[in-house]
Design a protein around this motif. Sequence first.
Motif, PDB file in Angstrom:
ATOM      1  N   SER A 192       0.828  -1.208   0.000  1.00  0.00           N
ATOM      2  CA  SER A 192       0.000   0.000   0.000  1.00  0.00           C
ATOM      3  C   SER A 192       0.863   1.259   0.000  1.00  0.00           C
ATOM      4  O   SER A 192       0.549   2.244  -0.672  1.00  0.00           O
ATOM      5  N   CYS A 196       0.733   4.512  -2.652  1.00  0.00           N
ATOM      6  CA  CYS A 196       0.050   5.711  -2.170  1.00  0.00           C
ATOM      7  C   CYS A 196       0.958   6.832  -1.652  1.00  0.00           C
ATOM      8  O   CYS A 196       0.477   7.948  -1.458  1.00  0.00           O
ATOM      9  N   THR A 323      -5.533   4.157   3.961  1.00  0.00           N
ATOM     10  CA  THR A 323      -5.840   3.405   2.748  1.00  0.00           C
ATOM     11  C   THR A 323      -6.737   2.231   3.102  1.00  0.00           C
ATOM     12  O   THR A 323      -7.089   2.017   4.261  1.00  0.00           O
ATOM     13  N   PRO A 368      -9.268   3.654  -2.785  1.00  0.00           N
ATOM     14  CA  PRO A 368      -8.354   3.224  -1.714  1.00  0.00           C
ATOM     15  C   PRO A 368      -8.443   1.735  -1.405  1.00  0.00           C
ATOM     16  O   PRO A 368      -7.477   1.150  -0.915  1.00  0.00           O
ATOM     17  N   ALA A 371      -5.604  -0.214  -2.955  1.00  0.00           N
ATOM     18  CA  ALA A 371      -4.233   0.262  -2.734  1.00  0.00           C
ATOM     19  C   ALA A 371      -3.246  -0.900  -2.648  1.00  0.00           C
ATOM     20  O   ALA A 371      -2.161  -0.863  -3.241  1.00  0.00           O
TER      21      ALA A 371
END
Length: 414
Positions: A192, A196, A323, A368, A371
Amino acid sequence: MTQPEHYLAALDLGSSKVSAILCEGDEAGQVQLRGLGVAESKGFRKGVLVSLEAAVGAIRQAVEAAETQAGVSLENALIGVSGSHIKGLNSHGGIVLGHRPRTVTLEDVRRAIEAARGVNLPEGREVLHVLPQEFFLDQQEGLRDPVGMLGRKLEVNVHIVTSDALATQNLVGAVNHAGVLVADTVLEPLASAEACLSADERELGVLVVDIGGGTTDWMVVAQNAPRATGVVPVGGEHFTQDIAVGLRTPLWEAERLKRVYGCAGRRWLREESLLEVTGGRVVSRRALAEIIEARAAELLALVRADLLRSGNERPLGGGVVLTGGGAQLESLAELAEQIFQMPARVGKPSGILGLTTQTGAPHPLKDPAFATLAGLVLHGNRIRQLQRRPAGMLGRLKNLWTRPKNGHGKGWAA
């Protein structure tokens, strides 16, 4: 058509959904989306396999959907690993280079990391990742690449991520039973973070909070390296259960109310409204927000307590990045800012091409909730690029410690 060599695939085996992705990587390092498949999660609970037959069916359904879009077969994939069995610890180790200064080699780096890796683990635990943080060469501290420098003693700080060996093996076994070979296993918040975080956030320090269905994983990244990891046993499913009990509604309706009308605090409600639920009853959106806020505050407080226990008490310049599917909850970032006393934002995956729909609407992969899935592919692509074209000494160093070994990745592809 079989999976071409330049294709990358990943599976996210969550408690609420199982998702599969097929992407095409080019020599320039760009990743193009080719296929995405999603199925209702069956057989997994809190990141752990609980029913092999149900899990295999869900994996096959997601894989077939991705294959249909891509027009190729998904044969091998990276998979994300999460769950309450994940543990992280920091370690320090080093080697003596000699009585006289000499040049540090890649083999020296390998030996220093192996020395730091030599911690005693309880029976049944295995090392998932060894993530170098910084090196020390005699009196020089905070080195990121000591190869080629002169010194007498080389030391290193590492972050070691461990998992329950049987839990991981069962996860791999379910994927294999579904007809897919596991190319590597990757810690989910690590993936993740790949999808991100900005370069500035990685350097300044950031807390990644990945809210899944059954658990919430967190990771601190600072100075471009993981510093701490943890898991708390609360996720999006707990919000749904609280709503079902508090408003006396079925779980499916509680999930709908959460997704459509949910808010992490009544103070952030933009409007007061009444909601009709099963049986013709009417409840206020304020009442829904109060139920959600109590659980959201508990979840974030648990993460903060874990964070403090890990010794990461200093403010992080990059703040908090939320996330996972639970991060979509309205005003959760505002509540996180209050609890952590740091800026907070919702992290959406980026770095994959082809996320424009024909209608111009946002592609599902920008959510999200995806992610981890996007990050797994980006993580795999970064490792592949390092293996193909190491960028000088630092590239070879990262290549050395990100190459899969015994089916498990060992490094931070930063």
